[in-house]
Design an enzyme around this catalytic site. Structure first.
Site, short mmCIF file in Angstrom:
data_model
loop_
_atom_site.label_atom_id
_atom_site.label_comp_id
_atom_site.label_asym_id
_atom_site.label_seq_id
_atom_site.Cartn_x
_atom_site.Cartn_y
_atom_site.Cartn_z
N ASP A 83 0.85 -1.18 0.00
CA ASP A 83 0.00 0.00 0.00
C ASP A 83 0.89 1.23 0.00
OD1 ASP A 83 -2.39 1.19 0.01
OD2 ASP A 83 -2.85 0.90 2.13
N GLY A 126 1.08 5.12 -4.32
CA GLY A 126 0.57 6.38 -4.87
C GLY A 126 0.99 7.56 -4.00
N ARG A 127 0.83 7.41 -2.69
CA ARG A 127 1.20 8.50 -1.77
C ARG A 127 2.70 8.76 -1.85
NH1 ARG A 127 -1.13 5.88 3.19
NH2 ARG A 127 -1.72 4.36 1.63
N TRP A 128 3.48 7.70 -1.91
CA TRP A 128 4.94 7.82 -1.99
C TRP A 128 5.31 8.68 -3.20
CZ3 TRP A 128 8.79 6.81 -5.48
CH2 TRP A 128 10.10 6.70 -4.99
N ASP A 175 -10.28 -5.43 -6.40
CA ASP A 175 -10.74 -4.04 -6.58
C ASP A 175 -9.81 -3.25 -7.51
OD1 ASP A 175 -12.86 -4.41 -4.91
OD2 ASP A 175 -11.88 -3.55 -3.14
N ASN A 176 -8.55 -3.66 -7.54
CA ASN A 176 -7.58 -2.92 -8.36
C ASN A 176 -7.87 -2.98 -9.86
OD1 ASN A 176 -4.75 -3.69 -6.18
ND2 ASN A 176 -6.10 -1.92 -6.19
N HIS A 230 4.76 2.66 -8.09
CA HIS A 230 4.65 1.20 -8.23
C HIS A 230 6.01 0.58 -8.55
CE1 HIS A 230 0.44 1.41 -7.70
NE2 HIS A 230 0.14 1.91 -8.87
N SER A 290 -5.28 -6.46 -5.59
CA SER A 290 -6.59 -6.93 -5.13
C SER A 290 -7.59 -6.92 -6.29
CB SER A 290 -7.11 -6.05 -4.00
OG SER A 290 -7.53 -4.81 -4.51
N ARG A 329 -8.95 0.28 -11.52
CA ARG A 329 -8.03 1.41 -11.73
C ARG A 329 -7.90 1.69 -13.23
NH1 ARG A 329 -3.62 1.97 -7.14
NH2 ARG A 329 -4.92 1.29 -5.43
N ARG A 349 2.14 8.08 -10.46
CA ARG A 349 1.84 6.87 -9.66
C ARG A 349 2.69 5.68 -10.09
NH1 ARG A 349 -2.65 6.96 -6.68
NH2 ARG A 349 -2.83 4.72 -6.59
C1 FPP Z 1 -0.86 0.02 -3.57
O1 FPP Z 1 -0.49 1.36 -3.72
C2 FPP Z 1 -0.10 -0.87 -4.44
C3 FPP Z 1 -0.64 -1.56 -5.48
C4 FPP Z 1 -2.05 -1.48 -5.87
C5 FPP Z 1 0.18 -2.45 -6.35
C6 FPP Z 1 1.42 -3.10 -5.81
C7 FPP Z 1 1.92 -4.03 -6.87
C8 FPP Z 1 3.08 -3.90 -7.53
C9 FPP Z 1 4.11 -2.85 -7.23
C10 FPP Z 1 3.32 -4.85 -8.66
C11 FPP Z 1 4.51 -5.67 -8.49
C12 FPP Z 1 4.27 -6.74 -7.51
C13 FPP Z 1 5.22 -7.58 -7.10
C14 FPP Z 1 4.90 -8.60 -6.07
C15 FPP Z 1 6.58 -7.49 -7.62
P1 FPP Z 1 -1.62 2.41 -4.04
O2 FPP Z 1 -1.58 2.72 -5.49
O3 FPP Z 1 -2.93 1.93 -3.51
O4 FPP Z 1 -1.11 3.64 -3.25
P2 FPP Z 1 -1.94 4.54 -2.23
O5 FPP Z 1 -2.33 3.63 -1.11
O6 FPP Z 1 -0.92 5.56 -1.84
O7 FPP Z 1 -3.06 5.08 -3.03
#
Ligand code: FPP
Length: 136
Positions: free
Chosen positions: A8, A11-13, A55-56, A25, A53, A59, A21
């Site tokens: 998680d 996006g904030r990072w 839900d993703n 990732h 997830s 996006r 975004r």
């Molecule tokens: C949540 O951040 C992160 C994700 C929805 C995706 C994470 C998956 C990867 C980086 C793909 C690669 C995976 C592996 C195992 C190598 P967010 O976008 O929800 O950020 P936020 O919480 O700041 O909105």
């Protein structure tokens, strides 16, 4: 010991740094490498990463494609390192909505690392608590 991480905050990072975004990732995927290495070194038995997830899927299309691309690249580039370190890879979640090419990369990664005697690295993709039947 079993450690589970919900991925998680990518996006904030990125937002805090004025980056797109996708850069968040990418940094998240790099952090996965460091985390897996550290967990294996610390003798964690099972590391579960909740990566994508159900839900993703809602996006933006570009973001979903980028995440799938990162996942694919991770699996392809890390298989040999997993084998070297005895790490067994297992992907949980629905597979029927994934690109068949990614499914075969997952299957190959699981088969190639199946003999590992070290840590179990479990990656959850297309997972949902509302979809218990599909979790395996
Ligand atoms: C949540 O951040 C992160 C994700 C929805 C995706 C994470 C998956 C990867 C980086 C793909 C690669 C995976 C592996 C195992 C190598 P967010 O976008 O929800 O950020 P936020 O919480 O700041 O909105």
């Amino acid at each position: 010991m079993h450690v589970a991480i919900i991925m998680d905050g990518n996006g904030r990072w990125a937002r805090e740094r004025g980056l797109p975004r996708q850069a968040g990732h990418r940094a998240g995927a790099k952090a996965v490498r460091r985390t897996v290495e550290s967990a294996a070194r610390l003798s964690v038995d099972c590391l579960s990463l909740y990566a994508f997830s159900s839900d993703n899927w809602s996006r933006p299309r570009d973001e979903v494609s980028h995440l799938m691309w990162l996942l694919r690249r991770y699996l392809q580039s890390e298989i040999s390192r997993c084998v070297e370190n005895g790490i067994r890879l297992n992907v949980i979640g629905r597979r029927d909505r994934l690109n068949p090419e990614i499914v075969s990369i997952i299957e190959r990664a699981e088969a190639t690392t199946a003999g590992g005697k070290g840590m179990l690295l479990r990656i959850a993709v297309d997972y949902s608590s509302r979809d218990i039947v599909a979790l395996s």
